[in-house]
Design an enzyme around this catalytic site. Sequence first.
Site, PDB file in Angstrom:
ATOM      1  N   TRP A   3       0.981  -1.158  -0.002  1.00  8.54           N
ATOM      2  CA  TRP A   3       0.073   0.170   0.067  1.00  8.54           C
ATOM      3  C   TRP A   3       0.806   0.988   0.136  1.00  8.54           C
ATOM      4  O   TRP A   3       1.829   1.505   0.649  1.00  8.54           O
ATOM      5  CB  TRP A   3      -0.849  -0.052   1.282  1.00  8.54           C
ATOM      6  CG  TRP A   3      -2.110  -0.505   0.960  1.00  8.54           C
ATOM      7  CD1 TRP A   3      -3.339   0.325   0.759  1.00  8.54           C
ATOM      8  CD2 TRP A   3      -2.752  -1.795   0.925  1.00  8.54           C
ATOM      9  NE1 TRP A   3      -4.505  -0.475   0.627  1.00  8.54           N
ATOM     10  CE2 TRP A   3      -4.004  -1.751   0.598  1.00  8.54           C
ATOM     11  CE3 TRP A   3      -1.764  -2.904   1.096  1.00  8.54           C
ATOM     12  CZ2 TRP A   3      -4.899  -3.220   0.623  1.00  8.54           C
ATOM     13  CZ3 TRP A   3      -2.775  -4.156   0.899  1.00  8.54           C
ATOM     14  CH2 TRP A   3      -4.075  -4.270   0.718  1.00  8.54           C
ATOM     15  N   GLN A  45      -3.245   7.629  -2.789  1.00 12.10           N
ATOM     16  CA  GLN A  45      -3.289   7.775  -1.559  1.00 12.10           C
ATOM     17  C   GLN A  45      -2.583   8.991  -0.989  1.00 12.10           C
ATOM     18  O   GLN A  45      -1.684   9.469  -1.733  1.00 12.10           O
ATOM     19  CB  GLN A  45      -2.859   6.346  -0.706  1.00 12.10           C
ATOM     20  CG  GLN A  45      -4.155   5.521  -0.149  1.00 12.10           C
ATOM     21  CD  GLN A  45      -3.643   4.448   0.748  1.00 12.10           C
ATOM     22  OE1 GLN A  45      -2.416   4.226   0.448  1.00 12.10           O
ATOM     23  NE2 GLN A  45      -4.412   3.742   1.542  1.00 12.10           N
ATOM     24  N   GLY A  81      -7.184   7.307   2.682  1.00 15.87           N
ATOM     25  CA  GLY A  81      -6.638   6.409   3.590  1.00 15.87           C
ATOM     26  C   GLY A  81      -7.657   6.078   4.864  1.00 15.87           C
ATOM     27  O   GLY A  81      -7.334   5.304   5.522  1.00 15.87           O
ATOM     28  N   ASP A 114     -10.930   5.340   5.165  1.00 11.57           N
ATOM     29  CA  ASP A 114     -12.006   4.803   4.215  1.00 11.57           C
ATOM     30  C   ASP A 114     -13.605   5.124   4.813  1.00 11.57           C
ATOM     31  O   ASP A 114     -14.226   5.565   3.977  1.00 11.57           O
ATOM     32  CB  ASP A 114     -11.819   3.155   4.163  1.00 11.57           C
ATOM     33  CG  ASP A 114     -10.388   2.902   3.826  1.00 11.57           C
ATOM     34  OD1 ASP A 114      -9.566   3.837   3.592  1.00 11.57           O
ATOM     35  OD2 ASP A 114      -9.959   1.633   3.690  1.00 11.57           O
ATOM     36  N   ARG A 166     -14.928  -3.340  11.288  1.00 14.92           N
ATOM     37  CA  ARG A 166     -14.550  -2.869   9.902  1.00 14.92           C
ATOM     38  C   ARG A 166     -15.867  -2.047   9.324  1.00 14.92           C
ATOM     39  O   ARG A 166     -17.070  -1.968  10.199  1.00 14.92           O
ATOM     40  CB  ARG A 166     -14.506  -4.255   8.909  1.00 14.92           C
ATOM     41  CG  ARG A 166     -13.591  -5.033   9.404  1.00 14.92           C
ATOM     42  CD  ARG A 166     -12.153  -4.533   8.774  1.00 14.92           C
ATOM     43  NE  ARG A 166     -12.164  -4.311   7.531  1.00 14.92           N
ATOM     44  CZ  ARG A 166     -11.121  -3.913   6.682  1.00 14.92           C
ATOM     45  NH1 ARG A 166     -10.113  -3.351   7.116  1.00 14.92           N
ATOM     46  NH2 ARG A 166     -11.595  -3.536   5.289  1.00 14.92           N
ATOM     47  N   GLU A 213      -3.467  -2.391  14.506  1.00 11.54           N
ATOM     48  CA  GLU A 213      -3.827  -1.476  13.445  1.00 11.54           C
ATOM     49  C   GLU A 213      -4.513  -0.089  14.186  1.00 11.54           C
ATOM     50  O   GLU A 213      -4.179   0.938  13.546  1.00 11.54           O
ATOM     51  CB  GLU A 213      -4.792  -2.055  12.636  1.00 11.54           C
ATOM     52  CG  GLU A 213      -5.102  -1.256  11.457  1.00 11.54           C
ATOM     53  CD  GLU A 213      -5.965  -2.302  10.231  1.00 11.54           C
ATOM     54  OE1 GLU A 213      -6.512  -3.270  10.536  1.00 11.54           O
ATOM     55  OE2 GLU A 213      -6.259  -1.740   9.274  1.00 11.54           O
TER      56      GLU A 213
END
Length: 429
Positions: free
Chosen positions: A35, A108, A168, A170, A203, A403
């Site tokens: 990415w 991005q 980035g 989302d 998510r 993350e």
Amino acid sequence: MSVSAHLAGEAQRILRDNDTGRFIKPSPKQYPHQWNWDAALIALGLATFDLERARAEVRTLLEGQWKDGMVPHIVYHDGPSDYFPTPDFWRSERSAAAPSVPTSGLTQPPVLATAVRAIVERDPDQGAALTFLREVYGKLLAWHRWFYAARDPEGSGVVALIHPWESGMDNSTRFTGALARLTPTDVPTFRRRDQQHVAADERPVAGDYERFMYLIGLYRDWRWDPEALFERAPFLIRDAFTTAILHRANEDLLELATSLGEPTEEIAGWLARTRAGYSALWDEAAGLYFDLDLRAGAPVREDTCATFLALYAGLASEAQAARLAEHLRDPDAYAPDARTRFYLPSAAKSSPYFEPRRYWRGPVWLNINWFLVQGLRRYGYAALAERVVNDTLSLVARSGFAEYYDPRDGSPCGARDFSWSAALVLELL
Ligand code: 9WN
């Protein structure tokens, strides 16, 4: 062993373990490709202990650069995997500008020039550093030129996004309104794969994913042609966040141009253009920067962590910076209190959309903390910057290199052993 030495050792181990040999995966399972802004942030971290590996990461990302200058957001060096979308969903080859390696059709935030500057400046062997810089400089310049031509053809100084993934961030709450206005029709058939490794409630929701795929379906039908995309994209947002990162990257690119003896006028022109245009995003009553939704013809009045990037880029006046710092200290917005214990929630706690575990709608992300620390230091808010550093390190010490993190209790969310979390802790230590 001290806590810092232990964290640094762990961070280096994660970067090594996620290294495929050609590129470093964002995480062991969830993201098996390269990415764009991950690679730049990873290169920054690598530059603290392995300059040669840092340079390799930059080179590998640039193998995916399109002929028109765009550096895509995903490069599929090893072809498809269990990550969705696979290359055949993007169909990047429909564009004459696409490279031979399969990539996504989006970009991005351009952190790369900033990482390259760090790699160059930290190298004790300045001869080798300049050789590397000569190799990549033209590619960085071409990418920034593409940003202004393709994503700001009107010359406003603020670049626009055609898809939430380009930011980035989302499913950020700042995209909720624009996504809700879309009516997805003829959505290409797809099956999500992201929830096989991460809990569904951490998510994006199904409606967001459907819209993400709907937009990709439209754009691939338009052969990823930048002019058609800017003219016809139903999602088009002048983005404060990406523009701030681009502006800061242009400051760095200007320094790099000077060290190579390259002309600087074009870059200075971009800096002036963005400095002039960015102030239009400031809302004096709210004391925040808001994106501009070009399709709705209205500012996006959502309070998210994106507003603080003006500090990172040096785009705020002293008075605007003071308002942002005041906002950071407000417990109803971002400051720790009985509800949350850590900086920086990715959306304001006061937002009706705030969800402390759902991806970009509330959790703490370490790249955002890193941008914030740079910005606060730049404007002299040293104590606040130290608080953010301390929170970042305590999150990692208690929950590992996740993350993202739940700001209420610091518990880990999303993927584990996440590369940019490791890289940026190395930067902060
Ligand atoms: C889609 C890799 C990327 C990050 C993004 C983050 C997430 C991808 C996904 O992972 O996005 O690009 O599948 O959710 O939002 O910032 O670059 O770490």
